[in-house]
Design an enzyme around this catalytic site. Structure first.
Site, PDB file in Angstrom:
ATOM      1  N   ARG A  32      12.299  84.302  24.352  1.00 55.26           N
ATOM      2  CA  ARG A  32      11.686  85.037  25.457  1.00 55.26           C
ATOM      3  C   ARG A  32      11.725  86.555  25.249  1.00 55.26           C
ATOM      4  NH1 ARG A  32      13.540  85.577  31.757  1.00 55.26           N
ATOM      5  NH2 ARG A  32      11.451  85.602  32.706  1.00 55.26           N
ATOM      6  N   CYS A  95       6.558  88.123  33.550  1.00 54.27           N
ATOM      7  CA  CYS A  95       6.993  86.959  32.783  1.00 54.27           C
ATOM      8  C   CYS A  95       7.756  86.088  33.768  1.00 54.27           C
ATOM      9  CB  CYS A  95       7.886  87.385  31.615  1.00 54.27           C
ATOM     10  SG  CYS A  95       8.341  86.029  30.517  1.00 54.27           S
ATOM     11  N   SER A  96       7.175  84.979  34.155  1.00 52.38           N
ATOM     12  CA  SER A  96       7.731  84.159  35.230  1.00 52.38           C
ATOM     13  C   SER A  96       9.107  83.613  34.885  1.00 52.38           C
ATOM     14  CB  SER A  96       6.789  83.001  35.556  1.00 52.38           C
ATOM     15  OG  SER A  96       5.544  83.486  36.005  1.00 52.38           O
ATOM     16  N   ALA A  97       9.876  83.294  35.917  1.00 53.65           N
ATOM     17  CA  ALA A  97      11.221  82.764  35.731  1.00 53.65           C
ATOM     18  C   ALA A  97      11.168  81.442  34.969  1.00 53.65           C
ATOM     19  CB  ALA A  97      11.894  82.563  37.085  1.00 53.65           C
TER      20      ALA A  97
END
Length: 382
Positions: A32, A95-97
């Site tokens: 990530r 940037c989504s969880a």
């Protein structure tokens, strides 16, 4: 350190059921941290925790810990004019969880060879994850913001993947690479664009955050039929920023109360405020365009404020709760009594037997979008 933090996050997500075994391998090969800029704004997943800024150049360890937490990381505010160091502005890319990313990917039910259209490249992380699962040639990802698209392309390239990246409005779909087996939306919609259905083969699946003006956002999973319709249900809650072409002004807009009407109600406004997801769906379907704001006073008083989305100067209603009262004051103004509409919708839901969220579904056709209860033939309309 990044490897250990990534391992710790994987363990947390696995324990919570948010990292399915089928996606664990792809999580490990698409780090990530490649997709997070040096300066960003972190929205923690912990209830009550305050958002905070991160800066890789000032605190590399803190930056890395945030990246490998189950947090949404905002990478752009106000289409690039906001300040990520202070958080001032409206989020327009993130940037989504991980705790919602992998359940959404799992909901796609991917098979080898499936072609996927992703709406909203954003940071590029999910486009890379999809490429790791299916192969880059099977993934098309669309981003409306040219700056966001360029940063995502650089990040994806660093991880070695080469999906088809398009800079355009995702609401229009992308016919040149159609038909798709799956559509994966990383932004919320109030109305599911029919272009997504048009570009998906019969039996194909669309997974998208659905966000009506009233209530919480939900994750919709729809299956496309042979006649250009899509039918589905709501999997879970899902809070995402809106597709840019569907952004609306939602929230309390105070304006002149001259001529407003005041009347009593014995229905406790907290009953509406705390209504379960099934009730919120009924209210959203029966009172389209109404939005809710709640203000809680430290002393325990509560105000429920209702207004019309995208309608400055439109109808509004306010209902105040105070302990020890047998009746509560409703103040409303405009062409319709929003409190009457919302409270009637809630009580109508009660007469249906208080169905929960799982019993509701959605159908999208070229002509309309409608919610239903139990069966697509049982439409919920005003």
């Amino acid at each position: 350190m990044s490897q250990q933090l990534a391992t710790d996050l994987a363990a947390h997500l696995t324990a919570s059921g948010n990292l399915p075994a089928l996606w664990h391998e792809h999580y490990t090969v698409v780090p990530r941290h490649h997709f997070i800029p040096d300066v960003a704004w972190v929205v923690p997943d912990v209830t009550g925790a305050e958002p905070y800024p991160i800066d890789r150049n000032e605190d590399a360890v803190g930056w890395l810990r945030a990246v490998y937490s189950d947090a949404s990381i905002v990478t752009q505010l106000d289409a690039g004019t906001g300040d990520l160091r202070t958080g001032k502005g409206t989020p327009t890319s993130s940037c989504s969880a991980p705790g919602i990313v992998f359940p959404m990917l799992q909901a796609l039910d991917l098979l080898d060879g499936h072609k996927v259209l992703e709406i909203g490249t954003g940071s590029g992380w999910t486009a890379a994850l999809l490429s790791a699962r299916l192969g880059s040639q099977c993934v098309t990802s669309i981003e409306v913001d040219a700056d966001v698209a360029a940063r995502a392309a650089e990040a994806i390239a660093r991880t070695g993947y080469t999906p088809h990246l398009i800079t355009a409005d995702g609401a229009d779909g992308y016919t040149p690479n159609a038909p798709y087996d799956r559509v994966h939306a990383t932004c919320a919609v109030e109305r599911v664009p029919h272009a997504w259905i048009r570009d998906t083969r019969p039996g194909g699946v669309i997974v998208a955050p659905w966000s009506p003006t009233y209530g919480h956002g939900l994750l919709a999973r729809l299956v496309v039929t042979h006649n250009g319709h899509a039918i589905g249900r709501f999997e879970r809650t899902a809070s995402f920023m809106m597709l840019r072409s569907q952004q609306r002004a939602i929230g309390w807009t105070p304006h002149d109360a001259e001529g407003a009407t005041s009347e009593p109600t014995t229905l406790d406004p907290r009953t509406i405020i705390n209504a379960p997801a099934g009730a919120a769906l009924a209210i959203a379907a029966l009172t389209p365009g109404v939005t809710q704001t709640v203000i809680t006073d430290p002393g325990g008083d509560v105000s429920l404020l209702l207004s019309e989305a995208d309608a400055p100067g439109g109808a509004w209603a306010a209902v105040d709760y105070s302990a020890g009262q047998d009746a509560y004051t409703v103040t409303w103004w405009g062409q319709r009594n929003l409190w009457a509409h919302v409270s009637d919708a809630y009580l109508r839901w009660v007469t249906w037997g208080q169905p929960d969220r799982a019993r509701f579904g959605i159908t999208v056709t070229p002509e309309e979008q409608v919610l239903w209860l139990d069966h697509p033939g049982h439409r919920v309309t005003p």
